[in-house]
Design an enzyme around this catalytic site. Structure first.
Site, PDB file in Angstrom:
ATOM      1  N   ASP A   1      41.390  64.419 -46.596  1.00  0.00           N
ATOM      2  CA  ASP A   1      40.345  64.210 -45.579  1.00  0.00           C
ATOM      3  C   ASP A   1      40.935  64.252 -44.181  1.00  0.00           C
ATOM      4  OD1 ASP A   1      37.976  61.518 -44.787  1.00  0.00           O
ATOM      5  OD2 ASP A   1      37.852  63.690 -44.506  1.00  0.00           O
TER       6      ASP A   1
ATOM      7  N   LYS B   1      41.043  69.953 -41.213  1.00  0.00           N
ATOM      8  CA  LYS B   1      40.483  70.869 -42.218  1.00  0.00           C
ATOM      9  C   LYS B   1      41.325  72.126 -42.354  1.00  0.00           C
ATOM     10  CE  LYS B   1      37.981  67.511 -41.987  1.00  0.00           C
ATOM     11  NZ  LYS B   1      38.448  66.391 -42.853  1.00  0.00           N
TER      12      LYS B   1
ATOM     13  N   ASP C   1      37.184  66.157 -48.838  1.00  0.00           N
ATOM     14  CA  ASP C   1      35.973  65.908 -48.059  1.00  0.00           C
ATOM     15  C   ASP C   1      35.661  67.109 -47.161  1.00  0.00           C
ATOM     16  OD1 ASP C   1      34.936  63.556 -45.461  1.00  0.00           O
ATOM     17  OD2 ASP C   1      33.777  64.530 -47.045  1.00  0.00           O
ATOM     18  N   ASN C   2      34.439  67.188 -46.689  1.00  0.00           N
ATOM     19  CA  ASN C   2      34.004  68.113 -45.625  1.00  0.00           C
ATOM     20  C   ASN C   2      34.014  69.583 -45.992  1.00  0.00           C
ATOM     21  OD1 ASN C   2      35.864  65.812 -43.885  1.00  0.00           O
ATOM     22  ND2 ASN C   2      33.650  65.941 -43.569  1.00  0.00           N
TER      23      ASN C   2
ATOM     24  N   GLU D   1      28.195  62.335 -43.328  1.00  0.00           N
ATOM     25  CA  GLU D   1      28.253  60.888 -43.059  1.00  0.00           C
ATOM     26  C   GLU D   1      27.225  60.448 -42.006  1.00  0.00           C
ATOM     27  OE1 GLU D   1      31.041  62.785 -43.213  1.00  0.00           O
ATOM     28  OE2 GLU D   1      32.387  62.433 -41.562  1.00  0.00           O
TER      29      GLU D   1
HETATM   30  O1  77R Z   1      38.530  66.107 -38.563  1.00  0.00           O
HETATM   31  C1  77R Z   1      38.154  65.314 -39.408  1.00  0.00           C
HETATM   32  N1  77R Z   1      39.012  64.484 -40.035  1.00  0.00           N
HETATM   33  C2  77R Z   1      40.438  64.517 -39.688  1.00  0.00           C
HETATM   34  C3  77R Z   1      40.705  63.697 -38.414  1.00  0.00           C
HETATM   35  C4  77R Z   1      42.123  63.794 -37.907  1.00  0.00           C
HETATM   36  C5  77R Z   1      43.178  63.774 -38.995  1.00  0.00           C
HETATM   37  C6  77R Z   1      44.532  63.424 -38.416  1.00  0.00           C
HETATM   38  N2  77R Z   1      45.536  63.499 -39.482  1.00  0.00           N
HETATM   39  C7  77R Z   1      45.728  62.561 -40.443  1.00  0.00           C
HETATM   40  C8  77R Z   1      46.753  63.025 -41.241  1.00  0.00           C
HETATM   41  N3  77R Z   1      47.170  64.216 -40.750  1.00  0.00           N
HETATM   42  C9  77R Z   1      46.430  64.501 -39.678  1.00  0.00           C
HETATM   43  C10 77R Z   1      36.690  65.188 -39.718  1.00  0.00           C
HETATM   44  C11 77R Z   1      35.769  65.716 -38.800  1.00  0.00           C
HETATM   45  C12 77R Z   1      34.394  65.590 -39.032  1.00  0.00           C
HETATM   46  C13 77R Z   1      33.415  66.146 -38.057  1.00  0.00           C
HETATM   47  C14 77R Z   1      32.340  66.924 -38.497  1.00  0.00           C
HETATM   48  C15 77R Z   1      31.405  67.438 -37.568  1.00  0.00           C
HETATM   49  C16 77R Z   1      31.557  67.169 -36.223  1.00  0.00           C
HETATM   50  F1  77R Z   1      30.666  67.660 -35.334  1.00  0.00           F
HETATM   51  C17 77R Z   1      32.632  66.398 -35.778  1.00  0.00           C
HETATM   52  C18 77R Z   1      33.554  65.884 -36.695  1.00  0.00           C
HETATM   53  C19 77R Z   1      33.917  64.930 -40.175  1.00  0.00           C
HETATM   54  C20 77R Z   1      34.839  64.402 -41.090  1.00  0.00           C
HETATM   55  O2  77R Z   1      34.420  63.761 -42.217  1.00  0.00           O
HETATM   56  C21 77R Z   1      36.217  64.535 -40.878  1.00  0.00           C
HETATM   57  O3  77R Z   1      37.069  64.025 -41.832  1.00  0.00           O
HETATM   58 MG    MG Z   2      35.985  63.598 -43.639  1.00  0.00          MG
END
Ligand code: 77R
Ligand code: MG
Length: 215
Positions: free
Chosen positions: A141, A144, A169-170, A199
């Protein structure tokens, strides 16, 4: 300086949930997400699907890529026995700090090994530094565009075995098309898509991909 959104969620949890009660922490995060500020937690609707997968798999060794505020780590850890080994990896230091406090408030700090690092660095160290043989289950998660890089790293580091369950996820929003294509067509997984809701949204569609490694 003003609090970040993640700090506001943590404060809401500390003021509205019961210390040591994971379900009350999840309920508070979800209430905040539905009623006050959207946040990219897995959430209650997709969370119920992950709960089912965790219960069905009953993993002794589990890895999460992308801790964020710790919501899904708490969701997962509350279903694991004390004997399970569960590592969660977060790259962002600020979010990792919020997650640590959220996990401690839930009383699950003894059940979760929290790692603040780049997953590309951690995955190759799991066997040597974290005493992992193979993983029973993985939840992906994080960014992406690195889902494919990291599942391939799990493969090449021999961390998957016949039957390892990988959940991501996603798949729809924001989407992980290269990942979906890879797990569905590479021949190494039996992969199924589980459609759900994005979500804290009644309208937007999203979903989880569940991929079982063929070994
Ligand atoms: O980017 C996401 N998650 C990663 C965050 C940073 C990870 C950092 N990291 C951790 C370990 N290695 C790197 C994410 C984004 C969205 C979303 C969907 C639509 C929208 F308009 C805005 C946002 C929805 C999610 O459910 C998500 O999970
Ligand atoms: Mg997510």
């Amino acid at each position: 300086s003003a609090m970040s959104k993640e700090q506001r969620v943590l404060q809401y949890v500390q003021q509205n949930a019961s210390r040591g009660d994971p379900d009350s922490v999840l309920a508070a995060v979800d209430k905040f997400g539905w009623e006050t500020e959207w946040a990219m937690n897995l959430g209650d609707v997709k969370g119920a699907i992950l709960d089912r997968f965790v219960k069905e798999t009953a993993p002794q060794t589990m890895l999460e890529l992308g801790t964020y505020m710790g919501y899904s780590a708490i969701r997962i850890a509350r279903l694991l026995p004390e004997t399970a080994k569960f590592m969660t990896v977060e790259f962002d230091q600020e979010n990792a700090a919020v997650a640590r406090e959220m996990i401690e408030f839930a009383g699950l700090q003894n059940r979760i090994i929290q790692i603040t690092s780049d997953t590309a660095d951690v995955i190759p160290q799991l066997k040597t530094k974290y005493d992992v043989e193979t993983l029973d289950m993985v939840f992906i998660d994080h960014w992406k565009d690195v889902y494919v890089r990291d599942i391939k790293l799990l493969e090449t580091n021999k961390l998957l075995r016949k039957g390892t369950v990988v959940v991501a996820d996603n798949i729809i929003k924001p989407g992980a098309p290269e990942y979906a294509e890879y797990v569905r067509t590479c021949g190494k997984y039996d992969s199924t898509f589980h459609e759900s809701r994005f979500e804290y949204s009644n309208d937007d569609i999203d979903g989880l991909e569940k991929s079982v490694f063929r070994g």
